[in-house]
Scaffold this active site. Structure first.
Site, short mmCIF file in Angstrom:
data_model
loop_
_atom_site.label_atom_id
_atom_site.label_comp_id
_atom_site.label_asym_id
_atom_site.label_seq_id
_atom_site.Cartn_x
_atom_site.Cartn_y
_atom_site.Cartn_z
N CYS A 1 -7.35 4.57 -3.80
CA CYS A 1 -6.73 4.14 -2.55
C CYS A 1 -7.75 3.87 -1.45
O CYS A 1 -7.40 3.36 -0.39
CB CYS A 1 -5.72 5.18 -2.09
SG CYS A 1 -4.23 5.20 -3.12
N SER B 1 8.15 0.46 10.58
CA SER B 1 7.41 1.69 10.87
C SER B 1 6.29 1.94 9.87
O SER B 1 5.65 2.98 9.92
CB SER B 1 8.36 2.89 10.89
OG SER B 1 8.92 3.11 9.61
N GLY B 2 6.07 0.99 8.95
CA GLY B 2 5.02 1.18 7.95
C GLY B 2 5.30 2.36 7.04
O GLY B 2 4.38 3.10 6.68
N ASP C 1 5.51 7.12 -3.79
CA ASP C 1 6.17 6.43 -2.68
C ASP C 1 7.68 6.62 -2.70
O ASP C 1 8.33 6.70 -1.65
CB ASP C 1 5.85 4.93 -2.72
CG ASP C 1 4.44 4.62 -2.25
OD1 ASP C 1 3.84 5.48 -1.57
OD2 ASP C 1 3.94 3.52 -2.55
N HIS D 1 3.33 -7.11 -15.57
CA HIS D 1 2.59 -8.37 -15.40
C HIS D 1 1.10 -8.07 -15.51
O HIS D 1 0.62 -7.04 -15.02
CB HIS D 1 2.90 -9.00 -14.04
CG HIS D 1 2.27 -10.33 -13.84
ND1 HIS D 1 2.63 -11.44 -14.58
CD2 HIS D 1 1.28 -10.74 -13.01
CE1 HIS D 1 1.90 -12.48 -14.19
NE2 HIS D 1 1.07 -12.08 -13.25
#
Length: 342
Positions: free
Chosen positions: A22, A57-58, A103, A152
């Site tokens: 990340c 708000s991300g 997430d 993919h």
């Protein structure tokens, strides 16, 4: 604890990537400029349902309420992929999958199905290594009870892997980054230091077993505990570091966040990695982004860097007490600074 570097056929995957994990994200300030105003999307249809959480708000994932009223379900959608963070392909696959699934957990949801996102330099790296990456992702998704159905792939000079994940949640029991309220403690469910230890691994080949196990651990139980405790606000701590993600939470919630630096748990070897200079450019950019909005008091530079350390598959930062997780600060009424470190 470190062990000898893990290699598959003499290949060190981290040497094929400019960044790592990340920490290879586009810096948060630059990203916000790029996506400014790009909210809403196409006109809503009856079948599309209501967009409950979007780009505004991300937050960690998008959430759409399905038709059927307040008693219905919401769909949680996210995608996450990155360059190799460790040399072992199977571990990289496990870490990337746990990170993508996080997430959904960070929104209070449960993952249902994922599709693989794979970029591979097929003329440079053996495809059997790519298979190991995909096997790692499949195993972690299986642990989460999440289907993996295709995906993919592209031929790319730099290897990348992750997942697009779809989950479900109760629209009335979400964990949002804009729902923080003053007077609530902050709990952190995984220790910091993943970024600097991964950077040391890339530079030296040392393997940090505790860091790997921390990254592959699902945030499922932490999310369930947060919901059971009545929490309504959370985010996961990944590439923008603890301070970066906390800044976004505090800003979206209209509060100030106070961090007790001494209470923040760290992985073994993290302080030494900072001391020895294994700090990524992403971590320094994170610190530069939040610095104008932060009162650091007497906090020294190494501690600031660890609080801004770019994590990969880090823990949940919850506005509320979570059983078993240390309290690392609190939310207070909005003040002169958005963040205060003491």
């Amino acid at each position: 604890m470190t062990t000898t570097a893990v290699r598959q056929g003499g290949v060190r995957l981290t040497q094929y990537a400019q960044g790592g994990g990340c920490a290879c994200k586009i810096p948060p300030g630059e990203l916000e400029e790029v996506v400014a105003g790009l909210t809403g999307g196409a006109p809503r249809t009856e079948l599309a349902g209501d967009l409950i959480v979007g780009l505004d708000s991300g937050d960690d994932a998008a959430v759409v309420r399905l038709p059927g009223g307040a008693g219905g379900r919401a769909v949680v959608v996210t995608a996450d992929f990155f360059t190799p963070v460790v040399d072992d392909p199977y571990d990289w696959g496990r870490i990337a999958a746990a990170n993508a699934l996080s997430d959904v957990y960070a929104m209070g949801g449960s993952p249902l199905v994922a599709t693989n996102l794979l970029a591979w330099p097929r003329g440079t790296l053996p495809l059997d290594l790519a298979r190991e990456v995909l096997r790692g992702g499949l195993d972690v998704a299986g642990e989460a009870g999440c289907h993996v159905a295709g995906g993919h792939s592209v031929d790319d000079p730099e290897p990348k892997y992750g997942m697009a994940v779809t989950g479900v949640a109760d629209p009335e029991r979400l964990l949002r980054n804009d729902a923080g309220r003053a007077g609530v403690p902050l709990s952190l469910t995984k220790p910091l230091g993943l970024g600097v230890l991964n950077n040391r691994h890339k530079a030296t080949g040392e393997v940090f077993a505790e860091a790997v196990e921390t990254m592959v651990a699902l945030n499922r139980d932490a999310a369930a505990a947060a919901l059971a405790a009545g929490a309504v606000c959370a985010t996961d701590v990944t590439g923008f570091g603890l301070l970066g993600h906390l800044y976004k939470l505090a800003r979206a919630s209209g509060v100030t966040a106070v961090v007790d630096a001494a209470a923040v748990p760290l992985l073994d070897g993290a302080r030494e990695a900072v001391r020895d200079g294994y700090v990524s450019g992403g971590t320094r950019r994170n610190l530069g982004w939040v610095a104008p909005h932060t009162d650091f008091g007497r906090t020294d530079e190494p501690a600031r860097l660890l609080l801004a350390d770019a994590q990969t598959s880090g823990g949940l930062l919850v506005a509320g007490e979570v059983p078993g997780a240390p309290v690392v600060g609190e939310l207070v009424p909005e003040g002169e600074h958005r963040l205060v470190v003491r």
